[in-house]
Design a protein around this motif. Structure first.
Motif, PDB file in Angstrom:
ATOM      1  N   THR A  62      45.990 -48.355  37.665  1.00  0.00           N
ATOM      2  CA  THR A  62      45.125 -49.085  36.719  1.00  0.00           C
ATOM      3  C   THR A  62      44.730 -48.633  35.813  1.00  0.00           C
ATOM      4  O   THR A  62      44.742 -48.810  34.509  1.00  0.00           O
ATOM      5  N   ALA A  63      44.376 -47.037  35.971  1.00  0.00           N
ATOM      6  CA  ALA A  63      43.614 -46.251  34.922  1.00  0.00           C
ATOM      7  C   ALA A  63      44.938 -46.072  33.906  1.00  0.00           C
ATOM      8  O   ALA A  63      44.513 -45.694  32.731  1.00  0.00           O
ATOM      9  N   LEU A  64      45.807 -45.564  34.432  1.00  0.00           N
ATOM     10  CA  LEU A  64      47.110 -45.264  33.465  1.00  0.00           C
ATOM     11  C   LEU A  64      47.544 -46.579  32.738  1.00  0.00           C
ATOM     12  O   LEU A  64      47.797 -46.483  31.293  1.00  0.00           O
ATOM     13  N   GLY A  65      47.447 -47.537  33.200  1.00  0.00           N
ATOM     14  CA  GLY A  65      47.603 -48.892  32.101  1.00  0.00           C
ATOM     15  C   GLY A  65      46.543 -49.105  30.949  1.00  0.00           C
ATOM     16  O   GLY A  65      46.973 -49.056  29.927  1.00  0.00           O
ATOM     17  N   PHE A  66      45.368 -48.719  31.302  1.00  0.00           N
ATOM     18  CA  PHE A  66      44.578 -48.664  30.418  1.00  0.00           C
ATOM     19  C   PHE A  66      44.638 -47.603  29.426  1.00  0.00           C
ATOM     20  O   PHE A  66      44.646 -47.773  28.126  1.00  0.00           O
ATOM     21  N   LEU A  67      45.195 -46.349  29.754  1.00  0.00           N
ATOM     22  CA  LEU A  67      45.433 -45.406  29.047  1.00  0.00           C
ATOM     23  C   LEU A  67      46.862 -45.559  27.987  1.00  0.00           C
ATOM     24  O   LEU A  67      46.659 -45.078  27.031  1.00  0.00           O
ATOM     25  N   LEU A 101      54.987 -51.103  29.169  1.00  0.00           N
ATOM     26  CA  LEU A 101      53.991 -51.361  28.365  1.00  0.00           C
ATOM     27  C   LEU A 101      53.525 -50.063  27.484  1.00  0.00           C
ATOM     28  O   LEU A 101      52.975 -50.053  26.734  1.00  0.00           O
ATOM     29  N   SER A 102      53.849 -48.874  27.958  1.00  0.00           N
ATOM     30  CA  SER A 102      53.649 -47.616  27.364  1.00  0.00           C
ATOM     31  C   SER A 102      54.730 -47.223  26.271  1.00  0.00           C
ATOM     32  O   SER A 102      54.539 -46.436  25.536  1.00  0.00           O
ATOM     33  N   GLY A 103      55.750 -48.137  25.896  1.00  0.00           N
ATOM     34  CA  GLY A 103      56.727 -47.694  25.136  1.00  0.00           C
ATOM     35  C   GLY A 103      57.636 -46.687  25.697  1.00  0.00           C
ATOM     36  O   GLY A 103      58.208 -45.915  24.868  1.00  0.00           O
ATOM     37  N   GLY A 104      57.870 -46.481  27.016  1.00  0.00           N
ATOM     38  CA  GLY A 104      58.792 -45.730  27.625  1.00  0.00           C
ATOM     39  C   GLY A 104      58.174 -44.269  27.949  1.00  0.00           C
ATOM     40  O   GLY A 104      58.798 -43.281  27.698  1.00  0.00           O
ATOM     41  N   ARG A 105      56.888 -44.253  28.242  1.00  0.00           N
ATOM     42  CA  ARG A 105      56.483 -43.026  28.379  1.00  0.00           C
ATOM     43  C   ARG A 105      55.930 -42.685  30.012  1.00  0.00           C
ATOM     44  O   ARG A 105      54.971 -41.776  30.246  1.00  0.00           O
ATOM     45  N   ALA A 106      56.387 -43.275  31.080  1.00  0.00           N
ATOM     46  CA  ALA A 106      55.900 -43.268  32.264  1.00  0.00           C
ATOM     47  C   ALA A 106      56.721 -42.110  32.924  1.00  0.00           C
ATOM     48  O   ALA A 106      57.617 -41.793  32.498  1.00  0.00           O
ATOM     49  N   LEU A 107      56.084 -41.706  33.787  1.00  0.00           N
ATOM     50  CA  LEU A 107      56.386 -40.494  34.586  1.00  0.00           C
ATOM     51  C   LEU A 107      56.168 -40.835  36.151  1.00  0.00           C
ATOM     52  O   LEU A 107      55.125 -41.248  36.634  1.00  0.00           O
TER      53      LEU A 107
END
Length: 291
Positions: A62-67, A101-107
């Motif tokens: 949830t916090a990463l979605g916010f960030l 949602l981050s534009g391809g920035r997930a790890l």
């Protein structure tokens, strides 16, 4: 060599109403000064060996979605997701959502989980350690199938999926990077060689890291992997502001061992973590990148 930021403490914000703006400012500082990655913990209680378990703790995804909405460049993930907390198919869907949602920035950072108190406290099953590693191996096979063109069934020991449909797919292809955290030589590093794009090791000193790298190379030979495909990263060590020379000396030795990223974090309870990050990003990061 890159620097990554790990946020493991929210007490500096004081009032819970200040956690969101403090965390957002910290992330933006890391984003604008050139940190490569920002990670949070996948815990529901604060780690009792580090601080009181009753200290504030946010649910990680949830916090990463916010960030993701507060930043433009940072890779975002948890260091590391506990395999016990989420069904593997749902974990793949969660990380995919973050990636889109981050534009391809997930790890995807993942590990075998260890914090028994929060499992018992919140009613999450906590199997024996051997089973947790078996679940980790299987979960990684599930998420990799979810991120592939194969949307057929998956039948494992712990998970049965009638269809591994994952739409939309992640923007990063073939999938978001997979990082496995931990130092164990028999199981953890073997799973790194089998599944991961990166490992994360504790800053136990150059001799220890050199030994772990050699162990990983041995597992890569067994698994048929090129060790060059797997990034070695390290978390911990001297404070980059209070002991800059010591930090840089350690970084130089780690760089010589092939370590590509060092994770750092503001001291516990720091009243202005964004300012701490800005100083590290402007005073220390350029010197690390020269290594």
């Amino acid at each position: 060599m890159d620097l990554a930021l790990h946020v493991s403490d929210f007490t500096g914000a004081g009032d819970p109403a200040r956690i969101a703006p403090t965390l957002a400012a910290t992330a933006r500082a890391a984003d604008t000064t050139g940190f490569s990655t920002l990670t949070l913990m996948d815990h529901f209680f604060q780690m009792q060996d580090m601080a009181p378990a009753t200290d504030p703790m946010l649910e990680g995804y949830t916090a990463l979605g916010f960030l993701a909405g507060q930043t433009e460049h940072l890779q975002l993930g948890l260091l590391v997701t506990g395999v016990t907390y989420r069904h593997p198919g749902l974990l793949a869907k969660t990380v995919t959502t973050l990636d889109v949602l981050s534009g391809g920035r997930a790890l995807l950072g993942i590990g075998a989980a260890w914090y028994e108190r929060e499992h018992l406290g919140l009613g999450v099953p906590f199997p024996p350690v051997a089973e947790r590693f078996e679940r980790l191996d299987e979960a990684l096979r599930v998420v990799k199938q979810m991120w592939s063109d194969d949307d057929g069934p998956f039948a494992g020991t712990f998970s049965t999926l009638a269809e591994t449909l994952n739409s939309p797919q992640s923007l990063r292809r073939p999938h978001p990077p997979i990082l496995i955290g931990g130092m164990g030589e028999k199981k953890t590093l073997r799973l790194v060689a089998r599944h991961a794009d990166a490992c994360n090791l504790f800053a136990a000193g150059p001799d220890v890291i050199a030994h772990k790298v050699e162990v990983l190379r041995g597992h890569c030979e067994t698994e048929g992997r090129d060790p060059a495909e797997i990034a070695t990263t390290v978390i911990g060590g001297p404070d980059p502001l209070d002991a800059t020379d010591d930090f840089l000396a350690a970084a130089r030795e780690y760089a010589g061992l092939g370590v590509s990223t060092l994770w750092v974090g503001a001291p516990l309870g720091h009243p202005d973590p964004a300012a701490w990050v800005t100083r590290v990003g402007t005073e220390v990061l350029p010197r690390v990148r020269d290594l």
